[in-house]
Design a protein around this motif. Structure first.
Motif, PDB file in Angstrom:
ATOM      1  N   LEU A 154      34.125  35.803 -10.316  1.00 46.53           N
ATOM      2  CA  LEU A 154      35.920  36.133 -10.876  1.00 46.53           C
ATOM      3  C   LEU A 154      35.745  37.845 -11.048  1.00 46.53           C
ATOM      4  CD1 LEU A 154      36.741  32.759 -11.853  1.00 46.53           C
ATOM      5  CD2 LEU A 154      37.177  33.573  -9.594  1.00 46.53           C
ATOM      6  N   ALA A 155      36.314  38.736 -10.670  1.00 49.69           N
ATOM      7  CA  ALA A 155      36.296  40.013 -10.730  1.00 49.69           C
ATOM      8  C   ALA A 155      37.324  40.777 -11.799  1.00 49.69           C
ATOM      9  CB  ALA A 155      36.665  40.971  -9.720  1.00 49.69           C
ATOM     10  N   GLU A 156      38.496  39.013 -11.556  1.00 45.61           N
ATOM     11  CA  GLU A 156      39.869  39.476 -12.452  1.00 45.61           C
ATOM     12  C   GLU A 156      39.606  39.081 -13.534  1.00 45.61           C
ATOM     13  OE1 GLU A 156      39.374  37.965  -9.233  1.00 45.61           O
ATOM     14  OE2 GLU A 156      41.147  39.048  -7.695  1.00 45.61           O
ATOM     15  N   GLY A 157      38.492  37.632 -14.056  1.00 50.58           N
ATOM     16  CA  GLY A 157      38.402  37.055 -15.226  1.00 50.58           C
ATOM     17  C   GLY A 157      39.120  36.044 -16.006  1.00 50.58           C
ATOM     18  N   SER A 158      40.173  35.658 -15.425  1.00 54.22           N
ATOM     19  CA  SER A 158      41.126  35.181 -16.054  1.00 54.22           C
ATOM     20  C   SER A 158      41.680  33.629 -15.411  1.00 54.22           C
ATOM     21  CB  SER A 158      42.876  35.139 -15.884  1.00 54.22           C
ATOM     22  OG  SER A 158      43.871  34.882 -15.815  1.00 54.22           O
ATOM     23  N   PHE A 159      41.528  32.562 -16.092  1.00 49.02           N
ATOM     24  CA  PHE A 159      40.956  31.195 -15.576  1.00 49.02           C
ATOM     25  C   PHE A 159      41.629  30.745 -16.359  1.00 49.02           C
ATOM     26  CE2 PHE A 159      37.046  31.322 -17.983  1.00 49.02           C
ATOM     27  CZ  PHE A 159      37.275  30.507 -18.245  1.00 49.02           C
ATOM     28  N   VAL A 160      42.114  29.246 -15.722  1.00 44.02           N
ATOM     29  CA  VAL A 160      42.358  28.196 -16.065  1.00 44.02           C
ATOM     30  C   VAL A 160      41.831  26.702 -16.532  1.00 44.02           C
ATOM     31  CG1 VAL A 160      44.842  28.918 -16.753  1.00 44.02           C
ATOM     32  CG2 VAL A 160      44.544  27.310 -14.567  1.00 44.02           C
ATOM     33  N   PHE A 161      41.944  25.872 -17.257  1.00 46.04           N
ATOM     34  CA  PHE A 161      40.665  24.635 -16.427  1.00 46.04           C
ATOM     35  C   PHE A 161      41.651  23.754 -16.712  1.00 46.04           C
ATOM     36  CE2 PHE A 161      38.767  21.322 -19.100  1.00 46.04           C
ATOM     37  CZ  PHE A 161      37.607  21.070 -18.636  1.00 46.04           C
ATOM     38  N   ALA A 162      41.592  23.076 -15.527  1.00 51.17           N
ATOM     39  CA  ALA A 162      41.805  21.641 -14.572  1.00 51.17           C
ATOM     40  C   ALA A 162      41.579  20.394 -15.361  1.00 51.17           C
ATOM     41  CB  ALA A 162      43.190  21.970 -13.146  1.00 51.17           C
ATOM     42  N   GLY A 163      40.416  20.649 -15.384  1.00 53.40           N
ATOM     43  CA  GLY A 163      39.442  19.517 -15.373  1.00 53.40           C
ATOM     44  C   GLY A 163      40.001  18.318 -14.790  1.00 53.40           C
ATOM     45  N   PHE A 164      39.541  16.989 -14.877  1.00 53.48           N
ATOM     46  CA  PHE A 164      39.392  16.115 -13.349  1.00 53.48           C
ATOM     47  C   PHE A 164      40.550  15.869 -13.238  1.00 53.48           C
ATOM     48  CE2 PHE A 164      35.936  15.226 -15.638  1.00 53.48           C
ATOM     49  CZ  PHE A 164      35.001  14.400 -15.128  1.00 53.48           C
ATOM     50  N   LEU A 165      40.988  15.955 -11.423  1.00 52.81           N
ATOM     51  CA  LEU A 165      42.697  16.097 -11.392  1.00 52.81           C
ATOM     52  C   LEU A 165      42.975  14.233 -11.202  1.00 52.81           C
ATOM     53  CD1 LEU A 165      43.294  18.037  -8.393  1.00 52.81           C
ATOM     54  CD2 LEU A 165      43.633  18.359 -11.073  1.00 52.81           C
ATOM     55  N   PRO A 166      44.481  13.409 -11.258  1.00 48.44           N
ATOM     56  CA  PRO A 166      44.339  12.260 -11.088  1.00 48.44           C
ATOM     57  C   PRO A 166      43.741  11.905 -10.273  1.00 48.44           C
ATOM     58  CG  PRO A 166      47.099  13.666 -11.004  1.00 48.44           C
ATOM     59  CD  PRO A 166      45.804  14.478 -11.314  1.00 48.44           C
ATOM     60  N   ALA A 167      43.783  10.145 -10.018  1.00 51.64           N
ATOM     61  CA  ALA A 167      42.519   9.574  -9.360  1.00 51.64           C
ATOM     62  C   ALA A 167      43.602   9.274  -8.595  1.00 51.64           C
ATOM     63  CB  ALA A 167      41.414   7.776 -10.506  1.00 51.64           C
ATOM     64  N   LYS A 168      44.680   9.141  -8.551  1.00 54.39           N
ATOM     65  CA  LYS A 168      45.660   8.422  -7.376  1.00 54.39           C
ATOM     66  C   LYS A 168      46.379   9.057  -6.311  1.00 54.39           C
ATOM     67  CE  LYS A 168      47.427   4.557 -10.466  1.00 54.39           C
ATOM     68  NZ  LYS A 168      49.259   3.944 -10.979  1.00 54.39           N
ATOM     69  N   ALA A 169      46.786   8.975  -5.332  1.00 51.43           N
ATOM     70  CA  ALA A 169      46.517   9.742  -3.897  1.00 51.43           C
ATOM     71  C   ALA A 169      47.572  10.452  -4.217  1.00 51.43           C
ATOM     72  CB  ALA A 169      45.880   9.325  -3.046  1.00 51.43           C
ATOM     73  N   GLY A 170      48.913   9.877  -4.391  1.00 49.08           N
ATOM     74  CA  GLY A 170      49.940  10.377  -4.750  1.00 49.08           C
ATOM     75  C   GLY A 170      50.054  11.709  -5.808  1.00 49.08           C
ATOM     76  N   GLU A 171      49.555  10.949  -6.751  1.00 47.98           N
ATOM     77  CA  GLU A 171      49.417  12.069  -7.981  1.00 47.98           C
ATOM     78  C   GLU A 171      48.236  13.022  -7.933  1.00 47.98           C
ATOM     79  OE1 GLU A 171      48.075   9.732 -11.384  1.00 47.98           O
ATOM     80  OE2 GLU A 171      50.226   8.637 -11.174  1.00 47.98           O
ATOM     81  N   ARG A 172      47.464  13.149  -7.223  1.00 52.12           N
ATOM     82  CA  ARG A 172      45.960  14.018  -6.756  1.00 52.12           C
ATOM     83  C   ARG A 172      47.322  14.982  -5.997  1.00 52.12           C
ATOM     84  NH1 ARG A 172      42.504  11.087  -5.912  1.00 52.12           N
ATOM     85  NH2 ARG A 172      42.680  11.120  -3.616  1.00 52.12           N
ATOM     86  N   GLN A 173      48.005  14.967  -5.314  1.00 48.77           N
ATOM     87  CA  GLN A 173      48.437  15.824  -4.180  1.00 48.77           C
ATOM     88  C   GLN A 173      49.125  16.291  -4.854  1.00 48.77           C
ATOM     89  OE1 GLN A 173      49.813  13.940  -0.844  1.00 48.77           O
ATOM     90  NE2 GLN A 173      47.873  12.908   0.256  1.00 48.77           N
ATOM     91  N   ALA A 174      50.815  15.779  -5.440  1.00 49.45           N
ATOM     92  CA  ALA A 174      51.386  16.624  -6.392  1.00 49.45           C
ATOM     93  C   ALA A 174      50.618  18.087  -7.373  1.00 49.45           C
ATOM     94  CB  ALA A 174      52.379  16.100  -6.997  1.00 49.45           C
ATOM     95  N   ALA A 175      49.342  17.584  -8.433  1.00 53.25           N
ATOM     96  CA  ALA A 175      48.378  18.230  -8.578  1.00 53.25           C
ATOM     97  C   ALA A 175      48.386  19.528  -7.659  1.00 53.25           C
ATOM     98  CB  ALA A 175      47.653  17.703  -9.691  1.00 53.25           C
ATOM     99  N   VAL A 176      47.806  19.090  -7.058  1.00 52.46           N
ATOM    100  CA  VAL A 176      47.478  20.140  -6.143  1.00 52.46           C
ATOM    101  C   VAL A 176      48.939  21.593  -5.601  1.00 52.46           C
ATOM    102  CG1 VAL A 176      46.553  20.892  -3.733  1.00 52.46           C
ATOM    103  CG2 VAL A 176      45.235  19.219  -5.259  1.00 52.46           C
ATOM    104  N   ALA A 177      49.904  20.327  -5.398  1.00 53.76           N
ATOM    105  CA  ALA A 177      50.766  21.488  -4.968  1.00 53.76           C
ATOM    106  C   ALA A 177      51.307  22.260  -5.929  1.00 53.76           C
ATOM    107  CB  ALA A 177      51.950  20.659  -4.447  1.00 53.76           C
ATOM    108  N   VAL A 178      51.413  22.026  -7.268  1.00 53.18           N
ATOM    109  CA  VAL A 178      51.694  23.214  -7.913  1.00 53.18           C
ATOM    110  C   VAL A 178      50.174  23.786  -8.530  1.00 53.18           C
ATOM    111  CG1 VAL A 178      50.974  22.742 -11.235  1.00 53.18           C
ATOM    112  CG2 VAL A 178      52.447  20.816  -9.606  1.00 53.18           C
ATOM    113  N   LEU A 179      49.201  23.348  -8.662  1.00 51.56           N
ATOM    114  CA  LEU A 179      47.411  24.313  -8.482  1.00 51.56           C
ATOM    115  C   LEU A 179      48.145  25.385  -7.531  1.00 51.56           C
ATOM    116  CD1 LEU A 179      44.616  22.342  -8.551  1.00 51.56           C
ATOM    117  CD2 LEU A 179      45.976  23.228 -10.607  1.00 51.56           C
TER     118      LEU A 179
END
Length: 307
Positions: A154-179
């Motif tokens: 990563l040449a830019e060097g800036s990152f955020v740590f999200a860890g484990f995304l939700p296990a439930k499919a709907g919540e996981r898809q919503a989290a990916v939409a935020v990402l």
């Protein structure tokens, strides 16, 4: 994350001696909690200071006693009281640790692998100790997060740590939409039994690149960088690729502004046209960057829109 068994049963006696010589002269206050990072795969990735503190500690709070006991024995450290401290008992176990600290004991906190309190038990214990006015001493060391970042380029060097995304499919898809709208790099963790589902969700991010790191520091370590859209096929190409623990790095992306003219046009076009066509036309009509519009379109699709 699990730690591999030592191959050929190497002796860590020289390392223990070196630890005493290098770390022994330092001051290790009594009545303090020592947060100790342990290897994420390779037993040799233990620090000299960690070895010294584990040997010095009056007790060791650990995520799984069945895992920590053989780990300590591999290093030649035995006879230590082990206190179970996991996600289901951390609040209660923290009070037992605090009582020991108030008696002047040194207690080391370890997780199954890596740095405690980073997607592993330990954070509640640290907070409880701090609230009780007790000292907390961190001992840095192995971390899948920093290991994956260092191999992602990563040449830019800036990152955020999200860890484990939700296990439930709907919540996981919503989290990916935020990402999808996060312009910085993002570090994710995942277990082998859920990696395929995560890959399918991340595929919605299209051409945004992702570095997949599995079995870091172990014999079958594998690191690959590819577009998110190709992640499911990459995993399916070899059954071995779905085994082991995973750290993933979503590379930096560009996000379009939420409700400007280009956003409004994109929503209207997506309601009537295929995604790529809508993005192309929106870029031509508004002059907005196509990459940003593409990621915004993916986010809208993942969130179940446009209306």
């Amino acid at each position: 994350m699990s730690v591999a068994s030592p191959i050929g049963k190497p002796s860590f006696d020289p390392a223990l001696q070196a630890a005493r010589q290098a770390a022994g002269p330092q001051h290790y206050p009594a009545g303090a909690l020592y947060v100790v990072a342990t290897p994420i795969g390779n037993l040799a990735d233990i620090t000299l200071r960690a070895l010294h503190v584990l040997a010095l500690a009056d007790a060791i709070a650990c995520e799984d006693t069945r895992h920590t006991q053989p780990l300590l024995r591999a290093y030649g450290i035995d006879g230590k009281p082990l206190l179970a401290l996991h996600e289901h008992n951390e609040a209660e176990a923290a009070q037992a640790v605090i009582e020991r600290l108030r008696r002047g004991e040194r207690v080391a906190c370890v997780s199954d692998a890596g740095t405690p309190a980073v997607s592993d038990p330990g954070a509640r214990l640290v907070a409880a100790c701090a609230a009780a006015g007790l000292r907390v001493v961190p001992l840095p060391g192995a971390s899948s997060v920093t290991a994956a970042i260092s191999a992602a380029g990563l040449a830019e060097g800036s990152f955020v740590f999200a860890g484990f995304l939700p296990a439930k499919a709907g919540e996981r898809q919503a989290a990916v939409a935020v990402l999808a709208r996060e312009p910085r790099a993002v570090v994710l963790l995942e277990a082998p039994h859920r990696i395929a589902a995560l890959a399918e969700a991340l595929a919605a991010l299209g051409e945004r690149r992702v570095t997949v790191a599995r079995e870091l520091t172990k014999q079958f370590e594998q690191i690959a960088t590819l577009p998110c859209a190709g992640l499911p096929a990459w995993l399916a190409a070899d059954a071995q690729r779905q085994r082991g623990e995973f750290a993933l790095v979503l590379h930096t992306g560009s996000a379009a502004p939420p409700e400007d003219e280009s956003d409004r046009v994109l929503k209207l076009l997506l309601a009537e046209l295929p995604l790529k066509t809508a993005v192309r036309l929106a870029a031509e009509l508004t002059g907005a960057p196509r990459n940003g519009l593409y990621e915004r379109a993916l986010a809208l699709k993942a969130a179940g829109r446009p209306p």
